[in-house]
Scaffold this active site. Structure first.
Site, PDB file in Angstrom:
ATOM      1  N   GLU A  99       0.880  -1.178   0.000  1.00 25.53           N
ATOM      2  CA  GLU A  99       0.000   0.000   0.000  1.00 25.53           C
ATOM      3  C   GLU A  99       0.909   1.218   0.000  1.00 25.53           C
ATOM      4  O   GLU A  99       1.374   1.670   1.050  1.00 25.53           O
ATOM      5  CB  GLU A  99      -0.936  -0.064   1.211  1.00 25.53           C
ATOM      6  CG  GLU A  99      -1.828  -1.306   1.141  1.00 25.53           C
ATOM      7  CD  GLU A  99      -2.604  -1.616   2.422  1.00 25.53           C
ATOM      8  OE1 GLU A  99      -2.635  -0.770   3.334  1.00 25.53           O
ATOM      9  OE2 GLU A  99      -3.181  -2.719   2.503  1.00 25.53           O
ATOM     10  N   HIS A 203      -2.791   3.901   4.845  1.00 20.44           N
ATOM     11  CA  HIS A 203      -2.963   2.613   4.144  1.00 20.44           C
ATOM     12  C   HIS A 203      -3.606   2.845   2.784  1.00 20.44           C
ATOM     13  O   HIS A 203      -3.887   3.991   2.406  1.00 20.44           O
ATOM     14  CB  HIS A 203      -3.841   1.682   4.991  1.00 20.44           C
ATOM     15  CG  HIS A 203      -3.122   1.109   6.168  1.00 20.44           C
ATOM     16  ND1 HIS A 203      -2.858  -0.229   6.298  1.00 20.44           N
ATOM     17  CD2 HIS A 203      -2.591   1.701   7.258  1.00 20.44           C
ATOM     18  CE1 HIS A 203      -2.199  -0.438   7.431  1.00 20.44           C
ATOM     19  NE2 HIS A 203      -2.031   0.711   8.040  1.00 20.44           N
ATOM     20  N   GLU A 290      -7.286   5.275   4.759  1.00 20.53           N
ATOM     21  CA  GLU A 290      -7.165   4.496   3.522  1.00 20.53           C
ATOM     22  C   GLU A 290      -7.201   5.553   2.430  1.00 20.53           C
ATOM     23  O   GLU A 290      -8.207   6.236   2.259  1.00 20.53           O
ATOM     24  CB  GLU A 290      -8.347   3.538   3.379  1.00 20.53           C
ATOM     25  CG  GLU A 290      -8.482   2.519   4.502  1.00 20.53           C
ATOM     26  CD  GLU A 290      -7.581   1.296   4.317  1.00 20.53           C
ATOM     27  OE1 GLU A 290      -6.827   1.256   3.320  1.00 20.53           O
ATOM     28  OE2 GLU A 290      -7.624   0.397   5.174  1.00 20.53           O
TER      29      GLU A 290
HETATM   30 ZN   LIG Z   1      -3.385  -1.680   4.928  1.00 22.99          ZN
END
Ligand SMILES: [Zn+2]
Ligand SMILES: *[C@@H]1O[C@H](CO)[C@@H](O)[C@H](O)[C@H]1NC(C)=O
Ligand SMILES: *[C@@H]1O[C@H](CO)[C@@H](O)[C@H](O)[C@H]1NC(C)=O
Ligand SMILES: *[C@@H]1O[C@H](CO)[C@@H](O)[C@H](O)[C@H]1NC(C)=O
Ligand SMILES: *[C@@H]1O[C@H](CO)[C@@H](O)[C@H](O)[C@H]1NC(C)=O
Length: 446
Positions: A99, A203, A290
């Site tokens: 990531e 992430h 994220e």
């Molecule tokens: Zn992750």
């Protein structure tokens, strides 16, 4: 060849050389939009320390399983020294090696802060009172085995031993704890040696901000697991999602999240994650962003990611200056009127006592809170517990120092233990007293 022509060529050559010199000078500061290797990161960070010596400090917290350094750059005025009550903000990226967008985002954030210092008033003021610690990769080994262009894959997610680092932190709720990995151990030590008030763990694979708790006791089914500071975490998460042009719409990558934020356990429970650990054990507030649907997109997309996440990263970082902060001062054994900063006092906010922060080695505490009226509760085994009402405004952080008085009358505790504790305390305070005298002498001499 005539001599005139020769001079002409020489002049042109010199002009070219000058231009080249100019180009190389500017290229040092202009970070490109590319995927940077471990070696690139080392060069970039070391160049910044040369270009911005007073604004940067680079350190490694140790080496990964395969021997790659986990680098950190501190950005802020007088970056190599701690200034009492100036908070630290932390950015950790690339904990899952595949990531990778966060890795580039935090490098661009670092460059932006360095270039804007002294130009942009609010960023300059912020960096004068805050240190930002940036770790571009927590999992350099995983990164090495990740595949460019792989959006959904899991190759490179774990560390070199095959463990998911975001399931590897101590968690009393974890039923099947895994062996502690080197990277986890190093980060744990880091969290306990440097106090981070606010932290972001970047992430990829979705577009949402995930906030504590990630876990709760019992069955592993999805459900909201509110922390006592749920209001604060929601504010932190919303600050990020609303500063991003689209994240707050909430429907991306096949998911739907109201306002682009989610409680961790409501999305899916995670045991052994870093954010719950930092909040429960290291006296700070971490959320997990994220930042991209695609985990390892091709380089031409990176500029767009930076442009969309820039304000979100900056506005998130600014929230570190909300709530209350101050010093916990304990009465000296030698002089009733002397109060010295004390480490390890328990600091709680009434109604939120299930999370206990500890005062730092400088005697500092920081609690992020929304505007309102609260009661601070402080205790320590050698001193009488203290409760102090205070108010938080939305304009600036409240400063509240707390004095603790000796508790000689140890009613409920064992006589012998009490005596031992007092003598321990005396020796701690002798060292502290000596240190403060030495410091005072040192500074007057200078
Ligand atoms: Zn992750
Ligand atoms: C670092 O600085 C050196 C010397 O100025 C330069 O040659 C190199 O390209 C720079 N590297 C990066 C990654 O900026
Ligand atoms: C300074 O930076 C802040 C934060 O990114 C931004 O909101 C503001 O517009 C900038 N100010 C100027 C004058 O560019
Ligand atoms: C930041 O600190 C520098 C150096 O102490 C000072 O000159 C400058 O005025 C400060 N700027 C802001 C906006 O606080
Ligand atoms: C402070 O109070 C909390 C909550 O009552 C308690 O769990 C903790 O052990 C106390 N700490 C000390 C040092 O007395």
């Amino acid at each position: 060849m005539s001599s005139l022509k020769c001079v002409n060529i020489l002049a042109q050559l010199m002009l070219l050389l000058m231009l080249l010199k100019l180009l190389t000078v500017t290229s040092v500061s202009a970070l490109d939009f590319a995927h940077h290797t471990q070696r690139d990161i080392e060069n970039i960070l070391s160049n910044w320390t040369v270009q911005f010596p007073h604004l940067t400090h680079v350190y490694s917290i140790g080496k990964s399983v395969r021997g790659a350094d986990l680098w950190v750059i501190i950005i802020g005025q007088d970056a190599s020294h701690h200034h009492t009550l100036n908070p630290n903000v932390q950015f950790v990226a690339n904990m899952h090696g595949n990531e990778v967008v966060g890795r580039e985002l935090v490098l661009h954030l670092a460059e932006h802060l360095l270039l804007e210092y002294g130009k942009n008033e609010s960023l300059t003021g912020f960096l004068n009172t805050t240190h930002v610690h940036i770790m571009p990769t927590m999992n350099p080994d995983g990164y090495e085995s990740s595949v460019l262009g792989s959006c959904q894959g899991i190759g490179g997610r774990t560390n070199a031993m095959g463990y998911d680092l975001n399931r590897n932190f101590p968690d009393e709720l974890s039923q099947f704890p895994e062996p502690e990995q080197k990277e986890t151990h190093l980060v744990k030590d880091w969290l306990h040696s440097t106090h981070f008030v606010l932290s972001a763990n970047l992430h990829g694979g979705a577009l949402v901000v995930n906030y504590p708790f990630d876990s709760y006791p019992g069955a592993k089914t999805r459900r909201y697991s509110a922390s006592p500071d749920d209001d604060v975490f929601r504010k932190l998460a919303l600050t990020y999602s609303r500063s991003h042009p689209t994240m707050h719409f909430g429907s991306f990558c096949g998911d739907h999240f109201k306002d682009g934020i989610t409680n961790g356990a409501e999305w899916y429970p995670v045991y052994g994650g870093m954010q719950d650990y930092l909040y429960k054990k290291a006296s700070g507030y971490q959320v997990l962003m994220e930042v991209s649907c695609c985990k390892y997109p091709r380089a031409p997309l990176l500029r767009g990611f930076w442009e969309r996440h820039k304000d979100a990263l900056i506005n998130f970082m600014f929230t570190v200056h909300m709530g209350v902060k101050g010093l916990i001062l304990a009465q000296s054994e030698y002089n009733d009127n002397l109060f010295l900063p004390i480490e390890g006092a328990t600091v709680m906010v009434q109604g939120r006592e299930s999370i206990q922060f500890k005062s730092t080695k400088y005697g500092e505490y920081f609690k992020l809170l929304l505007p309102g009226k609260y009661i601070l509760m402080v205790n320590h085994s050698f001193y009488k517990p203290v409760e102090v009402p205070f108010e938080v405004q939305d304009t600036a952080v409240t400063r509240l120092d707390v004095q603790m008085f000796r508790a000689y009358l140890c009613e409920s505790c064992d006589e012998n233990n009490g005596k031992e504790s007092i003598s321990q305390l005396k020796s701690i305070q002798r060292v502290q007293l000596l240190a403060s005298i030495i410091t005072a002498v040192f500074f007057t001499k200078l």
